[in-house]
Design an enzyme around this catalytic site. Structure first.
Site, PDB file in Angstrom:
ATOM      1  N   LYS A 143       0.823  -1.218   0.000  1.00 39.73           N
ATOM      2  CA  LYS A 143       0.000   0.000   0.000  1.00 39.73           C
ATOM      3  C   LYS A 143       0.855   1.266   0.000  1.00 39.73           C
ATOM      4  O   LYS A 143       0.607   2.196  -0.768  1.00 39.73           O
ATOM      5  CB  LYS A 143      -0.909   0.030   1.229  1.00 39.73           C
ATOM      6  CG  LYS A 143      -1.979  -1.020   1.286  1.00 39.73           C
ATOM      7  CD  LYS A 143      -2.917  -0.799   2.443  1.00 39.73           C
ATOM      8  CE  LYS A 143      -2.256  -0.918   3.803  1.00 39.73           C
ATOM      9  NZ  LYS A 143      -1.819  -2.290   4.117  1.00 39.73           N
ATOM     10  N   THR A 144       1.825   1.323   0.900  1.00 41.87           N
ATOM     11  CA  THR A 144       2.616   2.539   1.049  1.00 41.87           C
ATOM     12  C   THR A 144       3.408   2.836  -0.221  1.00 41.87           C
ATOM     13  O   THR A 144       3.441   3.974  -0.700  1.00 41.87           O
ATOM     14  CB  THR A 144       3.561   2.415   2.260  1.00 41.87           C
ATOM     15  OG1 THR A 144       2.793   2.160   3.429  1.00 41.87           O
ATOM     16  CG2 THR A 144       4.365   3.684   2.452  1.00 41.87           C
ATOM     17  N   GLU A 196      -3.473   6.136   1.502  1.00 44.98           N
ATOM     18  CA  GLU A 196      -3.298   4.735   1.857  1.00 44.98           C
ATOM     19  C   GLU A 196      -4.424   4.394   2.819  1.00 44.98           C
ATOM     20  O   GLU A 196      -4.510   4.967   3.911  1.00 44.98           O
ATOM     21  CB  GLU A 196      -1.939   4.497   2.511  1.00 44.98           C
ATOM     22  CG  GLU A 196      -1.759   3.075   3.008  1.00 44.98           C
ATOM     23  CD  GLU A 196      -0.432   2.841   3.690  1.00 44.98           C
ATOM     24  OE1 GLU A 196      -0.372   1.913   4.526  1.00 44.98           O
ATOM     25  OE2 GLU A 196       0.544   3.576   3.400  1.00 44.98           O
TER      26      GLU A 196
END
Length: 465
Positions: free
Chosen positions: A125-126, A169
């Site tokens: 995600k990051t 995110e």
């Protein structure tokens, strides 16, 4: 741990906000954007940090330690799920009848009516969020964004932009990713985790189906990940864009080269473009394909989207080099799930040359360690040359009898491939004693394991003197 109560009302207006746990990467980013919005900000954390000092320089009132007096004249208190119900600031805020909201609700308030891109998934995600944000900026846009980690070339995890677009995110760990009014949903993968919240694999997958179906414009989802394929089967959304290495992927990744920073070809709708990233690992090529797919849904052309993603320089705590002593390079990575650990070690292998990989693993949370200790042992034994196992970082959880780092090390098939040591100085000294010139040491975990790195570098210096 405090479970978020998303039924609590979010105030229409916030004039003064106090953040409990303001030093965390996500919370400090939110606090920064509240300052940008002209809101008075205060906050506290259990220890001093660069994040606290940076916020103070921008005008926030920050405190080390938690005390009810720190609330001041705040009308709204923002908290994470990581604090305890007995936290004096949390207790007093409740007693005073202040608006007490979870950080996800504070982010919801910030987003407002903007067009939202939400990035969710068990892993990546990051990095994916960072790729989308930096690519949009390279394409001349100025998005608002909140990421879970600091984006290397920007030096921040969040920023207020001039455009209507907002990129976040979205955290699935506590189900709060379902709170947002998402326009474009990116699902990187769906590898069951956080079962302490969801209770079952099925509930975890069902949450992702709902997340995708509720997106107002499009769902972008992996074509390769088994969990994502299960979610894809449950989607009824009219616009689903798949990405990955599968033959039927809408945005397809081919010809991957991993000799150094990863390169690949991305194909879409009869067009193709060659991509050379600045970061290593097949997993990052997959992340980039997902980012490109999002950019396509936002109206950008393939070639320009691929070129824009190439500029991404990484995020802090993702294969981050901290130093080299006597020919031994010391890296850090946030990986805290077996799938992430494997991806990090495979990426490290593409840049390690003939040197060995020595992993320093800090298991994160008792529940995950108890549930996945065999998988951790299998991955570490297969993809690292040697592992130094630390004890569990409990985070928000109370200790569980018998669940320690030794539970993981004891599951290794060959005990000579692992060494469990609870004391950090002993772990640093041991690592230095076994490391040879050309080796790569990598700390793994999303707790505070990165703080052992100065001790490792100093131990390497001493043994080289």
């Amino acid at each position: 741990m405090i479970r978020p109560d998303l039924s609590l009302p979010i105030p229409d207006e916030i004039r003064s906000a106090h953040f409990i746990g303001i030093g965390g990467s996500g919370m400090s980013g939110l606090a920064r954007m509240f300052l940008d919005a002209g809101i008075r900000v205060s906050g506290s954390d259990r220890a001093d940090s660069a994040a606290l000092r940076a916020l103070a320089e921008r005008g926030a009132t920050v405190h080390v330690g938690h005390d009810a007096a720190h609330l001041g004249d705040a009308d709204t208190v923002v908290h994470t799920g990581a604090i305890w119900p007995e936290n004096p600031e949390y207790v007093t805020a409740k007693q005073r009848g202040l608006h007490v909201i979870h950080r996800s609700q504070a982010l919801y308030w910030l987003i407002g009516a903007r067009r939202l891109v939400s990035v969710a998934g068990a892993h990546g995600k990051t990095t994916s969020t960072g790729m989308i944000v930096t690519a949009l900026q390279a394409l001349g846009e100025d998005p608002n964004f909140v990421n879970g980690g600091v984006i290397e070339q920007l030096g921040v995890s969040s920023s207020s932009g001039a455009d209507d677009l907002f990129v976040i995110e979205a955290d699935e760990s506590d189900g709060t990713f379902l709170l947002y009014d998402t326009a474009v949903a990116l699902i990187t993968n769906v590898d069951p985790d956080h079962l302490d919240h969801f209770g079952s694999d099925e509930a975890f997958h069902d949450a992702f189906v709902r997340f995708g179906n509720e997106a107002s414009e499009a769902v972008v989802i992996s074509s390769d990940d088994p969990g994502a394929l299960r979610v894809r089967a449950g989607l009824t959304h009219p616009t689903v864009v798949t990405f990955g290495q599968a033959d039927d992927a809408d945005v397809r990744l081919t010809d991957i080269a991993t000799d150094g920073p990863v390169a690949a070809t991305i194909e879409h709708a009869g067009e193709s473009a060659r991509m050379q990233l600045a970061v290593p690992g097949v997993h990052n090529a997959v992340n980039a394909a997902g980012a490109v797919a999002v950019l396509l849904t936002l109206g950008h052309r393939l070639a320009e989207a691929v070129h824009a993603v190439e500029g991404f320089a990484g995020t802090v705590r993702r294969l981050e080099l901290h130093g080299t002593e006597r020919g031994v390079s010391v890296y850090d990575d946030y990986s805290h799930h077996p799938t992430e650990v494997r991806a990090a070690l495979e990426a490290m292998r593409t840049i390690s040359g003939p040197g060995r990989i020595i992993a320093i693993q800090q298991p994160h949370t008792y529940s995950r360690t108890q549930h996945m200790y065999r998988e951790f042992a299998e991955v570490l034994e297969r993809f690292a040359d040697h592992t130094v196992m630390l004890d569990v970082y409990g985070a928000r959880e109370d200790p569980v009898p018998g669940v320690t780092g030794e539970l993981v090390s004891g599951a290794f098939a060959d005990p000579s491939h692992v060494h469990f040591v609870a004391d950090w100085q002993e772990a640093a000294d041991y690592t230095a004693s076994v490391a040879r010139e050309g080796d790569h040491v990598i700390t793994l975990g999303c707790g505070n394991v990165y703080q052992i790195i100065p001790q490792v570098l100093e131990a390497l210096r001493r043994t080289g003197a």
